[in-house]
Design an enzyme around this catalytic site. Structure first.
Site, PDB file in Angstrom:
ATOM      1  N   ASP A 111       0.839  -1.204   0.000  1.00 50.03           N
ATOM      2  CA  ASP A 111       0.000   0.000   0.000  1.00 50.03           C
ATOM      3  C   ASP A 111       0.870   1.248   0.000  1.00 50.03           C
ATOM      4  O   ASP A 111       0.655   2.162   0.793  1.00 50.03           O
ATOM      5  CB  ASP A 111      -0.962  -0.012   1.187  1.00 50.03           C
ATOM      6  CG  ASP A 111      -2.108   0.992   1.006  1.00 50.03           C
ATOM      7  OD1 ASP A 111      -2.396   1.368  -0.153  1.00 50.03           O
ATOM      8  OD2 ASP A 111      -2.709   1.397   2.016  1.00 50.03           O
ATOM      9  N   LYS A 120       1.886   4.703  -1.041  1.00 54.60           N
ATOM     10  CA  LYS A 120       1.236   5.880  -1.623  1.00 54.60           C
ATOM     11  C   LYS A 120       1.698   7.073  -0.799  1.00 54.60           C
ATOM     12  O   LYS A 120       2.257   6.896   0.300  1.00 54.60           O
ATOM     13  CB  LYS A 120      -0.281   5.724  -1.580  1.00 54.60           C
ATOM     14  CG  LYS A 120      -0.831   5.483  -0.189  1.00 54.60           C
ATOM     15  CD  LYS A 120      -2.327   5.305  -0.214  1.00 54.60           C
ATOM     16  CE  LYS A 120      -2.839   4.960   1.181  1.00 54.60           C
ATOM     17  NZ  LYS A 120      -4.287   4.761   1.188  1.00 54.60           N
ATOM     18  N   ASP A 159       2.721   2.744   8.030  1.00 56.46           N
ATOM     19  CA  ASP A 159       1.461   2.039   7.827  1.00 56.46           C
ATOM     20  C   ASP A 159       1.639   0.690   7.133  1.00 56.46           C
ATOM     21  O   ASP A 159       1.550   0.574   5.918  1.00 56.46           O
ATOM     22  CB  ASP A 159       0.436   2.895   7.067  1.00 56.46           C
ATOM     23  CG  ASP A 159      -0.977   2.382   7.352  1.00 56.46           C
ATOM     24  OD1 ASP A 159      -1.105   1.202   7.749  1.00 56.46           O
ATOM     25  OD2 ASP A 159      -1.938   3.136   7.187  1.00 56.46           O
ATOM     26  N   THR A 182      -4.420   0.923  -3.396  1.00 54.60           N
ATOM     27  CA  THR A 182      -5.232   2.110  -3.626  1.00 54.60           C
ATOM     28  C   THR A 182      -5.311   2.340  -5.129  1.00 54.60           C
ATOM     29  O   THR A 182      -4.274   2.341  -5.795  1.00 54.60           O
ATOM     30  CB  THR A 182      -4.565   3.324  -2.925  1.00 54.60           C
ATOM     31  OG1 THR A 182      -4.511   3.051  -1.523  1.00 54.60           O
ATOM     32  CG2 THR A 182      -5.343   4.604  -3.143  1.00 54.60           C
ATOM     33  N   ASN A 215       1.477   7.384   3.067  1.00 59.06           N
ATOM     34  CA  ASN A 215       2.258   6.475   3.916  1.00 59.06           C
ATOM     35  C   ASN A 215       3.748   6.794   3.916  1.00 59.06           C
ATOM     36  O   ASN A 215       4.558   5.982   4.345  1.00 59.06           O
ATOM     37  CB  ASN A 215       2.017   5.028   3.477  1.00 59.06           C
ATOM     38  CG  ASN A 215       0.592   4.594   3.763  1.00 59.06           C
ATOM     39  OD1 ASN A 215      -0.078   5.193   4.602  1.00 59.06           O
ATOM     40  ND2 ASN A 215       0.120   3.582   3.069  1.00 59.06           N
TER      41      ASN A 215
END
Length: 330
Positions: free
Chosen positions: A132, A134, A159, A178, A137
């Site tokens: 994840d 992005k 995260d 995402t 984070n």
């Protein structure tokens, strides 16, 4: 009893942010040391038969000593909540700090990418995929200026709610990430993917830092998935004319649909552009565009985190249905 053990050790301060399934607040230890405390609602972390909380903790323990990775110090597991005591990153979100800059240059973008790649390279050496990556984070250690000389060591990956230990090749199955950042192989009908999915996300982040817009951006989520699957993006001359060929080459090697041909973190770090230490500042036309993009991203209310996986599954299921059999990547 388990309850309240955490409260005995730390004094609770103001909330610092919201992560997936968690609140993050400031905690002060009796020694006066300050930490970021991630308070996780345990009920929300059970998906099917998988305790995602245990995964997150185990993965953080596996990678916590690595460079460019947020440090986990202690874990307090209580009945309803779990508290993770993490290093406090006073610099806040990387992209928030970019907003404070008058200009954002190619060397700054390169050094941000170097930091991200270094962290991911360590994770992958332990066979852990982040899944994840992005802008939200990516955090910074201190609130000093983002200058090209220091930012590579300042960027930290945070995260790890979706991180996974990939024990065997292509051992990932879960649809997560995402839209706009997730790799095409995650959108296959029969997903089986590996740590290389993170390199695609880094390609997207790198593209955004240099060009000021997302490569697979579209108001229509289906189109985002379509463009992702086909690897369709453009270096618009307006925003890329000042960006070096080396930078574009690296982005192209990361945004390669076939994960076997895509650069690994190791290859990316050894790339000519990444190896360059040139700090001469040619200000790209894209820095205003980037600032605009960050502001727009903030206004778009984030999908309620509790339902993130559910929403993503619905979006992709809808996309697959509309795309029919074409949605299978060969």
């Amino acid at each position: 009893s388990e309850m309240g053990r955490f409260e005995k050790h730390y004094e609770r301060g103001p909330q610092l942010g919201m992560g997936a399934f968690a609140k993050v607040f400031l905690g002060t230890h009796p020694t006066g040391e300050e930490y970021a405390i991630k308070k996780i609602d345990r009920n929300k972390m059970l998906w099917g038969d998988r305790d995602a909380l245990e995964d997150e903790i185990n993965n953080l323990i596996l990678v916590r000593d690595g460079p460019n990775i947020v440090q986990l110090y202690e874990v307090y597991e209580e009945q309803k909540h779990c508290f993770l005591v993490m290093g406090l990153l006073r610099g806040g979100a990387l992209f928030d700090r970019i907003l404070d800059l008058k200009t954002f240059t190619e060397p700054q973008a390169r050094e941000c990418c170097r930091g991200i790649l270094t962290g991911v390279n360590y994770m992958h050496s332990k066979r852990v995929a982040h899944r994840d990556l992005k802008p939200e984070n990516l955090l910074l250690v201190d609130d000093v200026d983002i200058n090209a000389e220091t930012v590579a060591s300042q960027v930290k990956l945070a995260d790890f709610g979706f991180a996974k230990r990939v024990k065997k090749e292509n051992g990932c199955r879960t649809l997560c990430g995402t839209p706009g950042y997730l790799a095409p192989e995650i959108l296959e009908r029969y997903p089986a993917y590996d740590t290389k999915c993170d390199l695609w996300s880094i390609g997207v982040i790198c593209f955004l830092l240099l060009g000021g817009y997302l490569p697979f951006e579209d108001e229509d989520e289906d189109k985002v998935f379509d463009k992702t699957r086909e690897g369709l993006y453009h270096f618009h001359p307006t925003y890329w004319k000042h960006i070096s060929t080396g930078a574009k080459n690296l982005v192209t090697h990361l945004l390669t649909v076939n994960p076997k041909k895509r650069f690994s973190s190791q290859e990316a770090l050894q790339d000519g552009w990444m190896q360059s230490t040139d700090m001469t500042v040619e200000v790209p036309d894209s820095s205003d565009q980037l600032v605009e993009h960050i502001k727009k991203g903030k206004q778009k209310a984030a999908v309620a985190d509790d339902d993130r996986l559910k929403v993503l599954n619905e979006q992709v299921a809808g996309f697959m249905e509309r795309a029919g059999d074409e949605a299978t990547i060969v």
